[in-house]
Design an enzyme around this catalytic site. Structure first.
Site: not given
Length: 513
Positions: A20, A184
């Site tokens: 991420d 997301e």
């Protein structure tokens, strides 16, 4: 502007469990953060001047912060940070899984010194995960994937005070993505006359992908890129790089655009103990859209870089300083007085419980740095009872780990290997030993972990091995982290013999010593 040069480099550019990624550029310097989940300190920070050679310079949340991960679940804790810079201040926002139930809270921290300490978190009254900040016209826009009150996935945008967390302009839905599921990781960019909203879809496994939309106004409406997904390796049958997505864009100051994103490298049978790592992929512009060549990431890549990529060099810790180097982590918030550093030694005072306990303690660890590595340490340990044990642990979760250490068994001291694989907990090898001061080593490859003892003259004696496949998230199931390598001491009652470690070193076997 310097002349563009195409340079060959290898992904990932940050190896090991570093998923991420989010990036910002300040002048000639790049700063990047990644997820840390249940590990403490939280949110590692990396620095680079060329995008391919990175150095960890700290962690955003540490012992100086009011931040408790004691009750964090495995693959819970801190998710998907985003880093941004505005008017001399660095900001990081992230989601924190609440300790009771699958609920999340979003927080912001800030600092004016990237090498110094960060503020305590302030909380933003919006749900969802993977929040991000965008600064423009003295406003801090805040977006996340909050779906509350809607029957479909959505990205919401509002304006907040980034120092207090207060909502200044109400949140409203600005995009529903492309329908790929698991919408997301939104990031907003203002490039030319367009605002771009880039998100991940498909879930963070083999269907992961990156999509993008654009609008004339920051609040929309956003139109989807006709080439979506602009990044995915879901149809790449080579499986050398997989699960690619959750990216962030950056321009290098020379007109070149790049995406930093997570990816998964194949280990044994396409499984990897490393988890998701940080990849760098060049971005092209076509008809006003940022796109990726062939829409997929590659292990061997090339682009207009200004530096050659260096191989990783490993690290050593002589335990002379009381403070911990930033590469060391603990499973959840530790009890610092159980770890004593100094005088070339690390002494771990054992806790109650075992590695299989859901709230493991007595374990100081670093991230497995690559598929191939070598970790060495000297251990001084004299178990006084059969409840004492100490050594090195190769760890993914409390249900999946390998423990190579010393214990007392039937009145004798023995070296052993414990293999924990969900409902199988077996001691697959043991050997009686007489010495109380022993060198231990684990060497990893794509195939397995091999455990050694190190003789006083430096000779390495192979003892046993274990497959790498059982320390992969594909075997675990719902897992977002990667394998850690650490030093461990235990006593079931919590008052056993201290373990004394020294001469810690982790190295790249492919580098000349």
């Amino acid at each position: 502007m310097r002349e563009k040069t195409s340079v060959l480099y290898q992904n990932p550019v940050i190896r090991g469990f570093n998923p991420d990624p989010s990036i910002c550029r300040v002048g000639k310097d790049y700063y990047l953060v990644t997820s840390s989940f249940e590990y403490f300190p939280a949110i590692p920070i990396f620095h680079s001047t060329d995008l391919v050679n990175w150095e960890q310079i700290g962690n955003c949340i540490g012992f100086h912060n009011i931040f408790d991960l004691t009750g964090a679940k495995e693959s819970g804790g801190v998710w998907a940070p985003a880093i941004r810079y505005d008017n001399g201040i660095f900001y990081v926002t992230a989601a924190m899984e609440q300790l009771h139930g699958n609920k999340f809270g979003n927080f912001i921290i800030h600092t004016d010194d990237i090498y110094g300490t960060w503020s305590d978190p302030v909380w933003v009254e919006i749900g969802g995960i993977d929040p991000s900040l965008y600064f423009e016209d003295h406003k801090a826009y805040y977006c996340t994937n909050d779906n509350q009150g809607e029957d479909q996935e959505s990205i919401k945008l509002g304006v907040v005070n980034p120092v207090t967390g207060e909502t200044l302009e109400n949140f409203r839905t600005i995009w529903h993505g492309t329908g790929g599921g698991w919408l997301e990781a939104p990031h907003i960019y203002h490039i030319g006359e367009w605002y771009y909203l880039m998100c991940a879809e498909g879930g963070t496994t083999f269907g992961h992908n990156e999509v993008i939309g654009r609008a004339r106004d920051i609040r929309g409406p956003y139109e989807a890129c006709p080439e979506n997904p602009i990044l995915t390796n879901r149809n790449d049958t080579s499986k050398q790089a997989a699960c690619c997505g959750h990216g962030d864009l950056v321009e290098d100051g020379n007109g070149n655009w790049w995406m930093l994103h997570l990816g998964h490298r194949a280990g044994k049978i396409a499984l990897s103990p490393l988890g998701r790592e940080t990849f760098l992929t060049p971005v092209l512009w076509e008809e006003g859209w940022p796109v990726i060549k062939n829409s997929k990431a590659r292990i061997m890549e090339e682009g207009p870089l200004l530096s050659e990529q260096h191989s990783w060099k490993g690290m050593a810790d002589n335990f002379e300083e009381a403070s911990w180097p930033c590469q060391w982590y603990f499973v959840r918030t530790p009890q610092p007085d159980h770890y004593i550093r100094g005088n070339a030694r690390l002494t771990i005072l054992p806790f109650g419980g075992r590695p299989s306990a859901e709230k493991m303690q007595g374990f100081a660890c670093i991230k497995q740095p690559d598929l191939s590595f070598r970790m060495e340490v000297q251990l001084l340990f004299v178990p006084e009872s059969e409840e004492d044990a100490a050594g090195i642990v190769v760890w993914l979760t409390h249900d999946f780990y390998y423990f190579f250490g010393i214990r007392k068994k039937d009145g004798r001291n023995e070296l052993f290997l414990e293999r924990k694989m969900e409902d199988l907990d077996v001691f697959t090898w043991s050997e009686e030993i007489e010495t109380e001061d022993i060198g231990l080593m684990v060497e990893g490859t794509k195939e397995d972990y091999t455990f050694y003892t190190i003789m006083p003259d430096g000779r390495k004696m192979r003892k046993c091995s274990a497959s790498s496949r059982f320390l992969s998230n594909e075997i675990v199931g719902r897992g977002f982290t990667g394998t850690m390598l650490g030093l461990y001491a235990e006593n079931i009652q919590g008052k056993g013999t201290p373990a004394v470690f020294s001469q810690f070193r982790i190295s790249n076997p492919e580098e000349k010593q």
